[in-house]
Scaffold this active site. Sequence first.
Site, PDB file in Angstrom:
ATOM      1  N   ASP A  67       0.784  -1.432   0.052  1.00 23.95           N
ATOM      2  CA  ASP A  67      -0.018  -0.030  -0.081  1.00 23.95           C
ATOM      3  C   ASP A  67       0.707   1.077  -0.201  1.00 23.95           C
ATOM      4  O   ASP A  67       2.151   1.291   0.150  1.00 23.95           O
ATOM      5  CB  ASP A  67      -0.826   0.045   1.227  1.00 23.95           C
ATOM      6  N   ASN A 134      -7.952  -2.581  14.118  1.00 24.43           N
ATOM      7  CA  ASN A 134      -9.454  -2.679  13.555  1.00 24.43           C
ATOM      8  C   ASN A 134      -9.545  -3.842  12.652  1.00 24.43           C
ATOM      9  O   ASN A 134     -10.640  -4.033  11.982  1.00 24.43           O
ATOM     10  CB  ASN A 134      -9.873  -1.596  13.069  1.00 24.43           C
ATOM     11  N   HIS A 136      -7.641  -4.376  10.076  1.00 28.06           N
ATOM     12  CA  HIS A 136      -7.268  -4.078   8.554  1.00 28.06           C
ATOM     13  C   HIS A 136      -6.027  -4.813   8.054  1.00 28.06           C
ATOM     14  O   HIS A 136      -5.215  -5.128   9.096  1.00 28.06           O
ATOM     15  CB  HIS A 136      -7.223  -2.585   8.139  1.00 28.06           C
ATOM     16  N   GLU A 141      -9.847  -1.468   5.013  1.00 28.48           N
ATOM     17  CA  GLU A 141     -10.545  -1.242   6.266  1.00 28.48           C
ATOM     18  C   GLU A 141     -11.729  -1.951   6.356  1.00 28.48           C
ATOM     19  O   GLU A 141     -12.317  -2.680   5.587  1.00 28.48           O
ATOM     20  CB  GLU A 141     -10.651   0.098   6.313  1.00 28.48           C
TER      21      GLU A 141
END
Length: 242
Positions: A67, A134, A136, A141
């Site tokens: 990313d 979370n 991800h 996400e």
Amino acid sequence: MKVCVFPDAHSAAKGAAVCITDLIRGGSIRVLGLATGRSPIEVYRYITEQVTAKKLNLSELESFNLDEYIGLRAQDPSSFHSYMQNRLFSYAKLRKTHFLRGDVRNLLSECHRYEREIARAGGIDLQLLGIGRNGHIGFNEPGSAHDSRTRPVMLSTETRTANQPDFPVGQAVPKQALTMGIGTILEARKIVLLATGVAKSLALRDALHGPTSRDCPASALQRHRDLTVFVDREAASLLDTK
Ligand code: GLP
């Protein structure tokens, strides 16, 4: 799925690094998928030490990073491109390193280019992953489809807050990023997931033992046929590791 629990973060990262370097030496890895963040720092340090000591040669390998933030030039000190230069590529030369470019005008064509480059390389042999608090993976996400491809995404407030230490005071974490999709990640032939610290314990429990759900992007990894998870006791504290 194989889960390896280590006493502490250092030994978990070392375990992941030894797994990766053994596979590279064994000749089964030609294309590496790489992650950023705090978790892999010690993995890259170990790999760098091995290369410097001439115990490992990466010169025939290609790499693809997961990313990149949108709006940052590759040379920006806070870019993932700079992260990799500073922590691995300045010390260990690879045949070719591939990055998503977050500073191009046409982001969708950049994502399609990246998918084509991965295909042209023959796919990813081993993908190193961290996991966000979370759940991800990469910058996929919660809410990301498990068959998603490389694409622009909005970053959650939680992720931007967690990543703020990587930016100079006064420079906000970008709100958007380009990321390999979950479907793209799952096509890697092997996946090594490294998670340490109590902050990851809930995400790890949901990822490995929860339902496969868009609410937890990492839960898609349950479907992968060759996943090895390296964790310390803190991150594993909610796992049923009997
Ligand atoms: C970032 C990266 C992810 C990484 C996650 C967790 O969001 N895009 O690839 O896994 O942070 O990073 P850390 O290892 O610092 O907790």
